[in-house]
Design an enzyme around this catalytic site. Structure first.
Site, PDB file in Angstrom:
ATOM      1  N   HIS A 136       0.808  -1.208   0.000  1.00 37.06           N
ATOM      2  CA  HIS A 136       0.000   0.000   0.000  1.00 37.06           C
ATOM      3  C   HIS A 136       0.842   1.259   0.000  1.00 37.06           C
ATOM      4  O   HIS A 136       0.368   2.327  -0.369  1.00 37.06           O
ATOM      5  CB  HIS A 136      -0.898   0.008   1.241  1.00 37.06           C
ATOM      6  CG  HIS A 136      -0.113   0.170   2.502  1.00 37.06           C
ATOM      7  ND1 HIS A 136       0.627  -0.852   3.039  1.00 37.06           N
ATOM      8  CD2 HIS A 136       0.088   1.244   3.286  1.00 37.06           C
ATOM      9  CE1 HIS A 136       1.237  -0.411   4.118  1.00 37.06           C
ATOM     10  NE2 HIS A 136       0.926   0.853   4.303  1.00 37.06           N
ATOM     11  N   CYS A 137       2.084   1.180   0.369  1.00 36.07           N
ATOM     12  CA  CYS A 137       2.932   2.365   0.517  1.00 36.07           C
ATOM     13  C   CYS A 137       3.230   3.026  -0.816  1.00 36.07           C
ATOM     14  O   CYS A 137       3.605   4.188  -0.856  1.00 36.07           O
ATOM     15  CB  CYS A 137       4.252   1.978   1.174  1.00 36.07           C
ATOM     16  SG  CYS A 137       4.011   1.191   2.753  1.00 36.07           S
ATOM     17  N   ARG A 138       3.101   2.319  -1.900  1.00 37.73           N
ATOM     18  CA  ARG A 138       3.371   2.903  -3.209  1.00 37.73           C
ATOM     19  C   ARG A 138       2.420   4.057  -3.499  1.00 37.73           C
ATOM     20  O   ARG A 138       2.746   4.944  -4.248  1.00 37.73           O
ATOM     21  CB  ARG A 138       3.257   1.859  -4.301  1.00 37.73           C
ATOM     22  CG  ARG A 138       4.259   0.747  -4.166  1.00 37.73           C
ATOM     23  CD  ARG A 138       4.231  -0.102  -5.418  1.00 37.73           C
ATOM     24  NE  ARG A 138       4.861  -1.365  -5.250  1.00 37.73           N
ATOM     25  CZ  ARG A 138       6.167  -1.559  -5.146  1.00 37.73           C
ATOM     26  NH1 ARG A 138       6.971  -0.548  -5.149  1.00 37.73           N
ATOM     27  NH2 ARG A 138       6.667  -2.762  -5.020  1.00 37.73           N
TER      28      ARG A 138
END
Length: 139
Positions: free
Chosen positions: A129-131
């Site tokens: 999810h960090c992208r």
């Protein structure tokens, strides 16, 4: 040694790469998706629409409705992917399938869980999810 532990050990180098480069790689990948999608839409409006309108206005109208429906779906699902919480392991509950302990938050790690260096918590199912994390803060 069971298969969950073996897969955890094999995934450790990939987790290290994601943890160390996701802060820089995330905005680049999201910017690329936005640029490519915008480019396709611009090309369709500038080149495709006038060309196909002269050939068949009825077919062009149908394709425009279909194209806008697809574009709205792409934008909606991108937004939902950016806004949906990835999930974390439950706190204070004994996890029977835990294969190891997270080195950073000192908690049991279920299979396919990794510690996110951007949001500083364990994330279930190797969700990257960090992208798109910078997108969450810009809304």
């Amino acid at each position: 040694m069971n298969s969950s532990y073996a897969s955890e050990v094999l995934m450790e180098p990939m987790v290290w790469i994601v943890d160390h480069f996701s802060k820089a790689l995330g905005p680049i990948l999201v910017g690329g998706v936005i640029t490519l999608t915008s480019s396709v839409v611009a090309i369709v409006y500038i080149i495709g629409l006038p060309y196909y309108w002269n050939k068949s206005p009825v077919l062009t109208s149908f394709l425009m409705v279909l194209g806008h429906w697809l574009l709205i779906n792409v934008a909606f699902h991108f937004y939902m992917a950016a806004r949906t919480d990835p999930g974390t392991p439950p706190k204070g509950i004994l996890i029977s399938e835990a294969v190891s302990v997270c080195k950073k938050c000192i908690a049991p790690k279920p299979p396919r869980t990794h510690h996110c260096s951007v949001c500083n918590r364990c994330i279930l199912k190797m969700d990257h999810h960090c992208r798109i994390l910078f997108f969450k803060h810009s809304i």
